[in-house]
Design an enzyme around this catalytic site. Structure first.
Site, PDB file in Angstrom:
ATOM      1  N   ASP A 102      -0.319   6.653  -8.929  1.00 13.08           N
ATOM      2  CA  ASP A 102       0.612   7.436  -9.758  1.00 13.08           C
ATOM      3  C   ASP A 102       2.046   6.931  -9.629  1.00 13.08           C
ATOM      4  O   ASP A 102       2.799   6.927 -10.594  1.00 13.08           O
ATOM      5  CB  ASP A 102       0.590   8.919  -9.342  1.00 13.08           C
ATOM      6  CG  ASP A 102      -0.467   9.700 -10.093  1.00 13.08           C
ATOM      7  OD1 ASP A 102      -1.190   9.067 -10.895  1.00 13.08           O
ATOM      8  OD2 ASP A 102      -0.563  10.924  -9.889  1.00 13.08           O
ATOM      9  N   HIS A 130       9.477  15.984  -9.698  1.00 15.00           N
ATOM     10  CA  HIS A 130       8.379  16.145  -8.728  1.00 15.00           C
ATOM     11  C   HIS A 130       8.682  15.554  -7.353  1.00 15.00           C
ATOM     12  O   HIS A 130       7.996  15.875  -6.384  1.00 15.00           O
ATOM     13  CB  HIS A 130       7.087  15.494  -9.244  1.00 15.00           C
ATOM     14  CG  HIS A 130       6.531  16.117 -10.483  1.00 15.00           C
ATOM     15  ND1 HIS A 130       6.241  17.466 -10.574  1.00 15.00           N
ATOM     16  CD2 HIS A 130       6.210  15.573 -11.690  1.00 15.00           C
ATOM     17  CE1 HIS A 130       5.760  17.727 -11.787  1.00 15.00           C
ATOM     18  NE2 HIS A 130       5.735  16.596 -12.478  1.00 15.00           N
ATOM     19  N   GLY A 143       4.011  12.363  -8.787  1.00 19.56           N
ATOM     20  CA  GLY A 143       4.014  12.514 -10.245  1.00 19.56           C
ATOM     21  C   GLY A 143       4.982  11.607 -10.976  1.00 19.56           C
ATOM     22  O   GLY A 143       5.753  12.070 -11.825  1.00 19.56           O
ATOM     23  N   ASP A 174       9.548  21.105 -19.101  1.00 19.12           N
ATOM     24  CA  ASP A 174       8.522  20.058 -19.023  1.00 19.12           C
ATOM     25  C   ASP A 174       7.157  20.753 -19.014  1.00 19.12           C
ATOM     26  O   ASP A 174       7.049  21.902 -18.565  1.00 19.12           O
ATOM     27  CB  ASP A 174       8.746  19.319 -17.686  1.00 19.12           C
ATOM     28  CG  ASP A 174       8.007  18.007 -17.561  1.00 19.12           C
ATOM     29  OD1 ASP A 174       6.777  18.042 -17.418  1.00 19.12           O
ATOM     30  OD2 ASP A 174       8.674  16.951 -17.553  1.00 19.12           O
ATOM     31  N   HIS A 217       4.838  20.119 -17.063  1.00 20.46           N
ATOM     32  CA  HIS A 217       4.439  20.230 -15.653  1.00 20.46           C
ATOM     33  C   HIS A 217       5.432  21.091 -14.874  1.00 20.46           C
ATOM     34  O   HIS A 217       6.633  21.066 -15.152  1.00 20.46           O
ATOM     35  CB  HIS A 217       4.369  18.837 -15.009  1.00 20.46           C
ATOM     36  CG  HIS A 217       3.383  17.924 -15.682  1.00 20.46           C
ATOM     37  ND1 HIS A 217       3.754  16.982 -16.629  1.00 20.46           N
ATOM     38  CD2 HIS A 217       2.043  17.819 -15.553  1.00 20.46           C
ATOM     39  CE1 HIS A 217       2.673  16.353 -17.051  1.00 20.46           C
ATOM     40  NE2 HIS A 217       1.621  16.836 -16.413  1.00 20.46           N
ATOM     41  N   ASP A 239       7.075  16.152 -22.626  1.00 14.20           N
ATOM     42  CA  ASP A 239       5.603  16.165 -22.626  1.00 14.20           C
ATOM     43  C   ASP A 239       5.064  17.536 -23.018  1.00 14.20           C
ATOM     44  O   ASP A 239       3.867  17.730 -23.128  1.00 14.20           O
ATOM     45  CB  ASP A 239       5.026  15.707 -21.281  1.00 14.20           C
ATOM     46  CG  ASP A 239       5.711  16.348 -20.085  1.00 14.20           C
ATOM     47  OD1 ASP A 239       6.546  17.261 -20.291  1.00 14.20           O
ATOM     48  OD2 ASP A 239       5.437  15.928 -18.943  1.00 14.20           O
ATOM     49  N   TYR A 277       5.255  11.195 -22.823  1.00  7.20           N
ATOM     50  CA  TYR A 277       4.397  10.010 -22.729  1.00  7.20           C
ATOM     51  C   TYR A 277       3.928   9.488 -24.087  1.00  7.20           C
ATOM     52  O   TYR A 277       3.122   8.580 -24.147  1.00  7.20           O
ATOM     53  CB  TYR A 277       3.230  10.312 -21.772  1.00  7.20           C
ATOM     54  CG  TYR A 277       3.797  10.818 -20.465  1.00  7.20           C
ATOM     55  CD1 TYR A 277       4.418   9.935 -19.585  1.00  7.20           C
ATOM     56  CD2 TYR A 277       3.836  12.173 -20.166  1.00  7.20           C
ATOM     57  CE1 TYR A 277       5.031  10.394 -18.427  1.00  7.20           C
ATOM     58  CE2 TYR A 277       4.440  12.638 -19.004  1.00  7.20           C
ATOM     59  CZ  TYR A 277       5.040  11.738 -18.150  1.00  7.20           C
ATOM     60  OH  TYR A 277       5.668  12.193 -17.008  1.00  7.20           O
TER      61      TYR A 277
END
Length: 430
Positions: free
Chosen positions: A95, A137, A145, A172, A174, A261, A300
């Site tokens: 990652d 992250h 991340g 986000d 996430h 995202d 992304y």
């Protein structure tokens, strides 16, 4: 009518030239695309454009552990096979790969967020933008991340030198776990994250029950959502919660992470937001008229990231942008329709009215425990630039002096003050 906001915008072209690897979803190239779209719409003429300084290791160590910073500085794709134990300890791997110019990449995006906070601190602008930042992250001693250095935490620490209370907002897809964790025990930062939660979705944290601990109890707010949330549900929930948060907490400054995202059609995301819905959140936050630091984050599907952050730059400048994308270096990416806006997606929305209602009730209930905005005994303000002393005698003359070390020997002239409007988007090279 209030005067137009003064906006500082940070960008360094080098940040878009790094490459995470062939199958990696993170494409920093999206930052070049965003910047060229901003230029094509001539938004640069309405802002002050700066190249950020490269954050010094000692600045990064304001939050991160010194050994982790030193490791990031040392590691290269050619030498990583020698460090399997440290790679594992600091969570570098699939990652978070080791790639060419990794440390310089971190220095640039973190430097942009630190510089943005400093300009706000010195009242040199009302809003500061660093689309390269927002890597929420990263932990104190670990990458996570796709994030190596947590520029948001560093920017908030900078703002705390001048502001008693800072509000952090994250849209986000996430959970903003690294920022929440950094400030979990303090009431001087309130973190509010709207994100997808459940079904083993990364990073697995961000339940509505995570509310902070000790002095920070009730100062972490999580809004866990399910697949398919649309503009209407998202923006209504966002406006209700953020309005109540600002009224209750009374922040002196806001940091807004605009991960793209959460847009429909993202390679890793699963929401249905259009660019209009996403940017409405930016419009809502801007209206509070508080010092505002805006960053990027995830995203992304890179042409949509560029569209989104360009529209949001326009929102912050109060500039309506024509939907037809003007000619620019990356125009072919916006084929076939060359339009700026993207519609909502069509994933099934699993966020029922009753689910959203129950989340809203729990969050507002937790806010009731905050009797009043916490007051802070302000200490003496630490200095902005701490440049380490450089001892020439200790240098081995046979060692090639890298660019970073050369930079440390130069007293940089990075700060622009009133009247210095640098629209060439290039600082004088020092």
């Amino acid at each position: 009518m209030k005067p137009k906001d003064r906006i500082s915008y940070f960008y360094d072209g080098d940040v878009g030239s790094v490459y995470f690897g062939p199958n990696h979803p993170m494409k920093p190239h999206r930052l070049c695309m965003t910047h060229h779209l901003v230029l094509a719409y001539e938004l640069h003429k309405k802002m002050e454009i700066y190249r950020p300084h490269k954050a010094y290791p000692v600045e990064l160590a304001q939050f991160h552990s010194a050994d982790y910073v030193e490791f990031l500085h040392r590691i290269t794709p050619d030498t990583q096979h020698l460090y399997s134990e440290e790679l594992s300890k600091h969570n570098l791997g699939e990652d978070c790969p080791v790639f060419e110019n990794l440390f310089e990449f971190c220095q640039i995006y973190a430097g942009g967020t630190i510089d943005a906070a400093r300009r706000l601190n010195h009242k040199l602008c009302d809003i500061a933008i660093n689309w390269a930042g927002g890597l929420h992250h990263a932990k104190k001693c670990q990458a996570s991340g796709f994030c190596y250095i947590n520029d948001l935490v560093l920017g908030i620490l900078e703002l705390l030198k001048y502001h008693a209370r800072v509000l952090y907002i994250d849209i986000d897809v996430h959970h903003g776990d690294g920022v929440e964790e950094a400030f979990y025990f303090t009431d001087r930062v309130m973190t509010v994250s709207f994100h997808k939660f459940g079904d083993m979705f990364f990073p697995g944290t961000g339940d509505v029950k995570e509310i902070g601990e000790r002095e920070g109890k009730f100062y972490s707010i999580n809004v866990p959502l399910k697949d398919g949330i649309d503009d209407n549900s998202f923006t209504r929930l966002f406006k209700t919660i953020i309005t109540k948060v600002v009224e209750t907490y009374q922040p002196n400054a806001i940091v807004l992470q605009c991960g793209a995202d959460s847009l429909a059609g993202d390679r890793l995301g699963c929401f249905n937001l259009s660019i209009d819905g996403h940017s409405e959140c930016v419009r809502i936050v801007k209206k509070f008229n508080l010092p505002l630091l805006v960053t990027g984050g995830g995203g992304y599907t890179k042409e949509n990231v560029a569209r989104c952050w360009t529209v949001e730059t326009g929102v912050l400048l109060e500039s309506e942008l024509p939907n037809e994308i003007p000619e620019n270096e990356y125009i072919k990416y916006f084929a076939p329709d060359y339009s700026l806006k993207i519609p909502q997606g069509h994933i099934e929305n699993f966020n029922s009215k009753s689910y959203i209602g129950s989340i809203k009730i729990q969050v507002l209930e937790n806010l009731r425990y905050i009797q009043h905005a916490p007051s802070v005994q302000m200490q003496e303000v630490p200095p902005d630039f701490y440049i380490p002393d450089f001892d020439e005698d200790k240098q081995n003359p046979d060692e090639r002096v890298n660019q970073h070390t050369q930079d440390k020997q130069i007293q940089r002239d990075d700060e622009y003050y009133e009247g210095d409007n640098d629209n060439d988007h290039n600082m004088e090279d020092v």
